[in-house]
Write a protein that holds these residues in place. Structure first.
Motif, PDB file in Angstrom:
ATOM      1  N   UNK A   1      54.132  17.557   8.052  1.00 37.63           N
ATOM      2  CA  UNK A   1      52.954  17.156   8.765  1.00 37.63           C
ATOM      3  C   UNK A   1      52.177  18.599   8.518  1.00 37.63           C
ATOM      4  N   UNK A   2      52.728  19.721   8.651  1.00 39.62           N
ATOM      5  CA  UNK A   2      52.134  20.913   8.418  1.00 39.62           C
ATOM      6  C   UNK A   2      50.990  20.835   7.071  1.00 39.62           C
ATOM      7  N   UNK A   3      51.846  20.367   6.129  1.00 39.65           N
ATOM      8  CA  UNK A   3      51.140  20.424   4.664  1.00 39.65           C
ATOM      9  C   UNK A   3      49.941  19.656   5.110  1.00 39.65           C
ATOM     10  N   UNK A   4      50.118  18.251   5.620  1.00 39.49           N
ATOM     11  CA  UNK A   4      48.987  17.276   5.730  1.00 39.49           C
ATOM     12  C   UNK A   4      47.994  17.740   6.566  1.00 39.49           C
ATOM     13  N   UNK A   5      48.181  18.726   7.803  1.00 37.77           N
ATOM     14  CA  UNK A   5      47.284  19.063   8.569  1.00 37.77           C
ATOM     15  C   UNK A   5      46.493  19.991   7.809  1.00 37.77           C
ATOM     16  N   UNK A   6      47.046  20.946   7.085  1.00 34.73           N
ATOM     17  CA  UNK A   6      46.431  21.968   6.294  1.00 34.73           C
ATOM     18  C   UNK A   6      45.266  21.211   5.273  1.00 34.73           C
ATOM     19  N   UNK A   7      45.810  20.312   4.576  1.00 40.27           N
ATOM     20  CA  UNK A   7      45.131  19.569   3.768  1.00 40.27           C
ATOM     21  C   UNK A   7      43.895  18.845   4.458  1.00 40.27           C
ATOM     22  N   UNK A   8      44.243  18.382   5.420  1.00 41.40           N
ATOM     23  CA  UNK A   8      42.915  17.672   6.429  1.00 41.40           C
ATOM     24  C   UNK A   8      41.911  18.561   6.726  1.00 41.40           C
ATOM     25  N   UNK A   9      42.427  20.042   6.769  1.00 39.77           N
ATOM     26  CA  UNK A   9      41.425  21.085   7.269  1.00 39.77           C
ATOM     27  C   UNK A   9      40.199  21.278   6.226  1.00 39.77           C
ATOM     28  N   UNK A  10      40.656  20.706   5.025  1.00 38.34           N
ATOM     29  CA  UNK A  10      39.579  21.106   4.052  1.00 38.34           C
ATOM     30  C   UNK A  10      38.484  19.914   3.824  1.00 38.34           C
ATOM     31  N   UNK A  11      38.382  18.934   4.862  1.00 38.75           N
ATOM     32  CA  UNK A  11      37.351  17.922   4.776  1.00 38.75           C
ATOM     33  C   UNK A  11      36.185  18.442   5.054  1.00 38.75           C
ATOM     34  N   UNK A  12      35.233  18.347   4.267  1.00 45.31           N
ATOM     35  CA  UNK A  12      34.047  18.993   4.469  1.00 45.31           C
ATOM     36  C   UNK A  12      33.002  17.775   4.915  1.00 45.31           C
ATOM     37  N   UNK A  13      31.740  18.485   5.818  1.00 49.02           N
ATOM     38  CA  UNK A  13      30.882  17.593   6.247  1.00 49.02           C
ATOM     39  C   UNK A  13      30.254  16.902   5.661  1.00 49.02           C
ATOM     40  N   UNK A  14      29.818  17.145   4.244  1.00 46.26           N
ATOM     41  CA  UNK A  14      29.694  16.183   3.494  1.00 46.26           C
ATOM     42  C   UNK A  14      30.499  14.815   3.239  1.00 46.26           C
ATOM     43  N   UNK A  15      31.696  15.082   2.949  1.00 45.77           N
ATOM     44  CA  UNK A  15      32.680  14.053   2.810  1.00 45.77           C
ATOM     45  C   UNK A  15      32.531  13.299   4.135  1.00 45.77           C
ATOM     46  N   UNK A  16      32.368  13.607   5.171  1.00 43.31           N
ATOM     47  CA  UNK A  16      32.226  12.827   6.341  1.00 43.31           C
ATOM     48  C   UNK A  16      31.219  11.950   6.591  1.00 43.31           C
ATOM     49  N   UNK A  17      30.051  12.785   6.185  1.00 40.62           N
ATOM     50  CA  UNK A  17      28.715  11.923   6.082  1.00 40.62           C
ATOM     51  C   UNK A  17      28.898  10.880   5.185  1.00 40.62           C
ATOM     52  N   UNK A  18      29.365  10.976   3.884  1.00 40.95           N
ATOM     53  CA  UNK A  18      29.830  10.130   2.833  1.00 40.95           C
ATOM     54  C   UNK A  18      30.527   9.018   3.528  1.00 40.95           C
TER      55      UNK A  18
END
Length: 374
Positions: free
Chosen positions: A256-273
């Motif tokens: 879970x720690x690893x998945x959350x750290x990876x999740x933190x790298x999601x960018x605003x551009x990725x979310x907009x897309x």
């Protein structure tokens, strides 16, 4: 038994139900099966769905175990224990609502409540050989459910048959029309979506409409792969917002720690897309459902892997390739046990309906259920 984190009796003498540990029960902490929340303050009041069950005189038998913080597909939990897969104890029970599916499959409860943000009801249902429904987004109250904010998450039921799914929906959603959901379906237009999955699962899905006496044809569902990726981006950013503050506490499981750290790298551009894909894929599903009553496909693209394989690092992210897209679009989707030729295990037949047509999905599922009984 690890299907339940805690066992108790609350309520009357009606059907028994287990409650996933992301759903508040007054006087008990909601820990998400995580050591990081083990000292959480007890909930001050019942979640709306819990209060509705108690008002309907159901009996709550315990808090159901789960994948830590509802952020994983395997159901493996080294803090609270890994629930047993009733079909095959060597295989993963699926996540995140692993304990809910396990408790129902093992006969510990008549029904259970889970939550589904990226397939977390339908995936465990398919793994454990039970029925699981993700209702239309917003159809069932999320008041008192963690995380408090989500554009994907739905509360829904598990049961061993469709009739009990209908009874549970009637208890937790006052506007749910049980009579319509139990109406006998004699004619139905089925769209069999062309998807990537194990050959024997695809063959079983293709046979199912004929066995039920329904007309069917193959359909193309545009944007399914893109919707899967977009769903990942949205769940990543929303889960990071909810639980990112726990990273570095030393209290989270390593996965879970690893998945959350990876999740933190999601960018605003990725979310907009991803939001653009959400709109286009929702339109594509709506368009497909103009010409058919429901869409069917396998719930999972393959049978569940073993716990040993999961611990060795075999990737499970593709498990949600056929279920996560319908969290993005918000359509109701139900997983029904599906017999596979030559296998003692049942897979899942996923049935997707129009927004708000949860009753029709249940009625069609009951027709399939009657036709597929061994």
């Amino acid at each position: 038994m690890s299907a339940l984190i805690s066992a108790f009796s609350l309520g009357d003498d009606g059907p028994t139900v287990a409650i996933k540990d992301t759903i508040d029960i007054a006087g008990m902490p909601t820990t998400g099966a995580s050591r990081a929340l083990a000292n959480a303050a007890p909930a001050r009041q019942h979640a709306s769905v819990v209060q509705s069950l108690l008002d309907a005189r159901w009996r709550i038998i315990g808090k159901a175990n789960m994948h830590e913080l509802a952020f994983g597909m395997t159901g493996i939990n080294d803090h609270t224990g890994t629930p047993v897969n009733p079909q095959d104890a060597a295989r993963i029970p699926g996540g995140s609502s692993s304990g809910s599916a396990s408790a129902v499959g093992l006969g510990l409860a008549d029904a259970a409540l889970g939550t589904d943000t990226g397939g977390s009801i339908r995936g465990p249902a398919a793994c454990c050989g039970v029925v699981g429904l993700k209702p239309t987004f917003g159809r069932v109250s999320r008041h008192g459910v963690a995380p408090a904010e989500s554009t994907l998450d739905c509360v829904g039921p598990f049961a061993r048959d469709v009739r009990m799914i209908v009874e549970t929906m009637g208890a937790i959603t006052p506007a749910f029309d049980k009579q319509a959901a139990l109406q006998r379906v004699t004619a139905c237009r089925i769209g069999v979506a062309r998807v990537d999955a194990q050959a024997d699962l695809l063959a079983a899905v293709e046979r199912a409409p004929q066995r039920a006496g329904f007309a069917s044809h193959v359909i193309e569902l545009a944007g399914l792969t893109e919707a899967f990726q977009a769903g990942l981006a949205i769940i990543n950013v929303e889960t990071w917002t909810a639980f990112g503050h726990l990273v570095g506490s030393g209290l989270l499981g390593a996965d879970l720690e690893a998945r959350l750290r990876a999740a933190s790298q999601t960018t605003p551009d990725q979310v907009s897309a991803a939001e653009r894909v959400r709109r286009s894929f929702t339109d594509a599903v709506d368009h497909a459902l103009e010409n058919v009553d429901v869409i069917v496909m396998p719930t999972l693209p393959a049978l569940p892997i073993t716990i040993d394989d999961a611990r060795r690092g075999v990737s499970v992210i593709a498990m949600s390739s056929l279920i996560r897209p319908f969290n993005l679009s918000g359509h109701p989707a139900l997983s029904l046990p599906l017999p596979i030729d030559g296998s003692p295990l049942k897979a899942g037949l996923q049935i997707i309906g129009r927004h708000g047509a949860d009753e029709q999905v249940c009625a069609v599922a009951a027709a399939f259920e009657a036709a597929l009984v061994d």
